[in-house]
Scaffold this active site. Structure first.
Site, PDB file in Angstrom:
ATOM      1  N   LYS A   1      30.931  68.892  19.980  1.00 33.32           N
ATOM      2  CA  LYS A   1      31.780  69.828  19.234  1.00 33.32           C
ATOM      3  C   LYS A   1      32.451  70.990  20.681  1.00 33.32           C
ATOM      4  O   LYS A   1      31.932  71.403  21.685  1.00 33.32           O
ATOM      5  CB  LYS A   1      30.530  70.703  18.660  1.00 33.32           C
ATOM      6  CG  LYS A   1      31.427  72.059  18.476  1.00 33.32           C
ATOM      7  CD  LYS A   1      30.930  73.191  17.575  1.00 33.32           C
ATOM      8  CE  LYS A   1      31.358  74.698  16.578  1.00 33.32           C
ATOM      9  NZ  LYS A   1      30.230  74.718  15.705  1.00 33.32           N
TER      10      LYS A   1
ATOM     11  N   ARG B   1      25.373  80.638  -2.981  1.00 28.99           N
ATOM     12  CA  ARG B   1      24.593  80.267  -3.156  1.00 28.99           C
ATOM     13  C   ARG B   1      23.295  80.123  -4.328  1.00 28.99           C
ATOM     14  O   ARG B   1      22.173  79.029  -3.776  1.00 28.99           O
ATOM     15  CB  ARG B   1      25.382  78.818  -1.864  1.00 28.99           C
ATOM     16  CG  ARG B   1      26.713  78.604  -1.325  1.00 28.99           C
ATOM     17  CD  ARG B   1      26.825  78.279   0.242  1.00 28.99           C
ATOM     18  NE  ARG B   1      25.939  77.244   0.367  1.00 28.99           N
ATOM     19  CZ  ARG B   1      25.896  76.448   1.376  1.00 28.99           C
ATOM     20  NH1 ARG B   1      28.063  76.389   0.702  1.00 28.99           N
ATOM     21  NH2 ARG B   1      25.400  76.278   1.850  1.00 28.99           N
TER      22      ARG B   1
ATOM     23  N   GLU C   1      20.388  78.239   2.014  1.00 31.10           N
ATOM     24  CA  GLU C   1      21.037  79.843   1.756  1.00 31.10           C
ATOM     25  C   GLU C   1      19.916  79.747   0.570  1.00 31.10           C
ATOM     26  O   GLU C   1      18.755  80.833   0.535  1.00 31.10           O
ATOM     27  CB  GLU C   1      22.122  80.475   0.862  1.00 31.10           C
ATOM     28  CG  GLU C   1      22.894  80.185   2.090  1.00 31.10           C
ATOM     29  CD  GLU C   1      23.841  79.319   2.862  1.00 31.10           C
ATOM     30  OE1 GLU C   1      24.434  79.257   3.685  1.00 31.10           O
ATOM     31  OE2 GLU C   1      23.647  78.001   2.672  1.00 31.10           O
TER      32      GLU C   1
END
Length: 621
Positions: free
Chosen positions: A283, A399, A371
């Protein structure tokens, strides 16, 4: 920008030679860095997939072939290569291109991808649709990464991929990150997973030869795959979960070698059956500051592209962010109450739970992008006596709706839900606005739902929420800063279901909830009307409502959430149930998805800024 200027669409990219692709990747990174230095956005993730992006559009015939991005902040390079380079300077700005891929913007954007872990399911649906519609030559690729493989939906998709006839390719962009470091067993599994490239090449050539000789059919293929998987596991001393699900696994390979990626993609492009290509990436790759501190450079704000120095607003006269008040307050409460624990789904820095995590690592839990699990995990701890503070961005809490109802509210468990980024969030747009939480949760029994108007109220409500016998307790607060410089205040209990009168007045009563009340108060004081901070959506302060109903014939409700089902609806229901008939004007978000722009711009558009509230009040006087 020699090569990049020649590329408007992927068809232009395909005119280049493979040897030119590394230069395209470098120019693509430079373009992203240059633009994001002045127009902030998600930097590190898009830098990390430059080679994957270029290779995919080089090998596949997009948009006829489908690329489904997971975690849309990977896709800036994709936007630039698909006809939006000249418009990229408008990214995330009001009226400009959208912050995340959307089919509403471009035919190259195949699906909505603001929330993680949906790419495999969506791509499988497209692959099945292509098969049923006779488009056998259409290729479908899902690109999943930035921790999204830890989400439950990704596993549900994998399970279905393994049992449905399809030729889906799943690219696992494995950078060991979400926003913070990835966590959990899948992360550890991927770190150790390795398959010999020579083995895969031999297997591929052997399979093609057997098919050409008529010695291979689907039944024999499955049997041979099971045998070869068993042999591979024995040799490598490691089980491969993907091979075990009949998803052919390739990798891991270097995700930053674009020429090698092109070779691999061409080799597996027309293979029959589901496939997973495992790529290791970094990243922030290619920009040194982002490589060194990927969490900060996930979305760094403005910066000097030459030096990497971030342009940070350290104005001492600017209030701290609500999330930081939450983080510091949570640690204070945890120091006083040993039953308090912290839970976050992959957002310790984003929600400032990293403050408690640093001081009390044994009492804080980053559960990854999951979640629903975060809520049920919290419910399990609450069932046996702990008091979890479960912090989730409001938009992502959607969610976990069933988990909130079935695993917490039904049993009246003492979980404190802290919904960060509630209301309009600004430049991240409709996938991230915390628009629906109040309306969605208000009908659920046992829940207490509240929203602080300022930092002191947040601290007091957090203190109140952890007191005994409070049950499931929802506190919602917005993105960004509040209004108070001196945010520390003594802890004191706020009686559940009580609001407060902020100013008296004549003719109209303004009822607000949450930080948007600061704008409502200004509007009320400027027009000489009354203002009440309701604090609690559930239970409502019936004493205030009784007072307002008897004194005022006209009411304005103000909320930073959808009008349908929110505070205004609750006030109307109460008035109707008690036989009062005032004129009520509800201000809040409309029955449509609100696009991206600054928070101030969007508040004005939907009519909840100070001037719009004043205009509504004056229209009633």
């Amino acid at each position: 920008m020699g090569l990049l200027t020649q590329i408007k669409y992927p068809s232009d990219l395909r005119k280049l030679s493979v040897d030119q692709l590394p230069e395209v990747c470098q120019e693509l990174r430079e373009d992203i860095v240059k633009e994001l230095s002045v127009n902030p956005g998600h930097l590190a993730s898009s830098l990390g997939v430059a080679e994957i992006t270029v290779a995919l559009h080089y090998v596949y015939d997009t948009p006829e072939d489908r690329i489904v991005w997971d975690v849309g902040h990977q896709a800036y390079g994709h936007k630039i290569l698909t006809g939006r380079r000249e418009q990229f300077c408008t990214n995330r700005k009001l009226g400009g291109i959208r912050p995340f891929p959307s089919p509403l913007e471009s035919e190259y954007d195949t699906f909505a991808c603001g929330h993680a872990s949906n790419s495999i399911s969506a791509a499988l649906g497209m692959a099945v649709a292509a098969k049923l519609e006779g488009k056998e030559n259409r290729h479908v690729v899902a690109v999943i990464g930035d921790g999204a493989m830890s989400g439950g939906l990704a596993f549900e998709g994998l399970n279905n991929v393994s049992s449905s006839p399809n030729n889906l390719l799943i690219i696992l962009n494995d950078n060991n990150m979400s926003i913070d470091r990835s966590v959990g067993g899948m992360k550890q599994y991927l770190l150790g997973l390795n398959t010999n490239k020579t083995y895969n090449a031999i297997k591929f050539r052997t399979t093609r030869w057997l098919y050409s000789k008529g010695m291979m059919n689907d039944d024999r293929k499955k049997g041979i795959q099971r045998l070869s998987n068993a042999i591979k596991s024995a040799i490598a001393h490691q089980q491969n979960i993907f091979d075990g699900m009949d998803i052919r696994y390739f990798g891991p390979f270097d995700g930053h070698n674009v020429k090698e990626l092109v070779r691999i993609l061409r080799a597996i492009k027309d293979m029959q059956g589901p496939k997973l290509l495992h790529l290791h990436t970094q990243k922030g790759h290619g920009y040194a500051p982002a490589e060194k501190d990927v969490t900060t450079w996930h979305a760094p704000g403005k910066f000097d592209p030459e030096t990497g120095e971030r342009i940070v607003d350290n104005d001492p006269n600017k209030p701290q962010k609500f999330q930081d008040i939450f983080g510091h307050t949570l640690l204070e409460l945890a120091e006083q109450n040993p039953k308090i624990v912290g839970v976050t789904p992959a957002m310790p820095t984003g929600c400032s739970m990293n403050i408690m995590m640093k001081a009390m690592p044994e009492r804080t839990f980053d559960v990854g992008i999951a979640e629903g699990h975060a809520v049920t995990f919290s419910g399990g701890m609450a069932k046996d006596g702990l008091i979890p503070f479960c912090n989730i961005y409001s938009a992502f809490s959607q969610r976990a709706y069933d988990n909130i109802i079935h695993d917490v509210a039904l049993l009246n468990l003492h979980v404190v839900f802290c919904w960060d980024r509630a209301g309009l969030v600004g430049e991240d747009g409709p996938t991230h606005h915390g628009a629906f939480d109040m309306a969605a949760l208000r009908s659920i029994p046992n829940l207490t739902i509240c929203s602080p108007m300022d930092e002191h109220e947040l601290r007091k409500l957090m203190y109140t929420a952890q007191l005994p016998d409070k049950g499931p307790f929802v506190i919602r607060y917005p993105r960004g800063g509040g209004v108070l410089l001196d945010w520390r205040c003594p802890f004191e209990e706020i009686k559940v279901g009580t609001g407060r009168k902020m100013c008296d007045g004549e003719g109209v009563a303004v009822l607000s909830i949450g930080a948007i009340g600061n704008k409502a108060r200004k509007a009320a004081m400027a027009t000489g009307v009354a203002h009440y901070d309701m604090r609690f959506l559930k239970p409502l302060d019936e004493d205030i409502l009784q007072e307002v109903a008897q004194k005022y014939k006209k009411i304005v409700t103000v909320e930073n959430g959808v009008r349908i089902g929110g505070l205004g609806s609750a006030v109307m229901e109460w008035m109707c149930d008690h036989d009062y008939t005032p004129v009520i004007k509800r201000l809040g978000l409309p029955d449509q998805f609100v696009e991206h722009g600054t928070v101030a711009e969007l508040q004005k558009i939907v009519g909840i800024d100070t001037e719009s509230i004043k205009k509504t009040i004056l229209g009633l006087l």
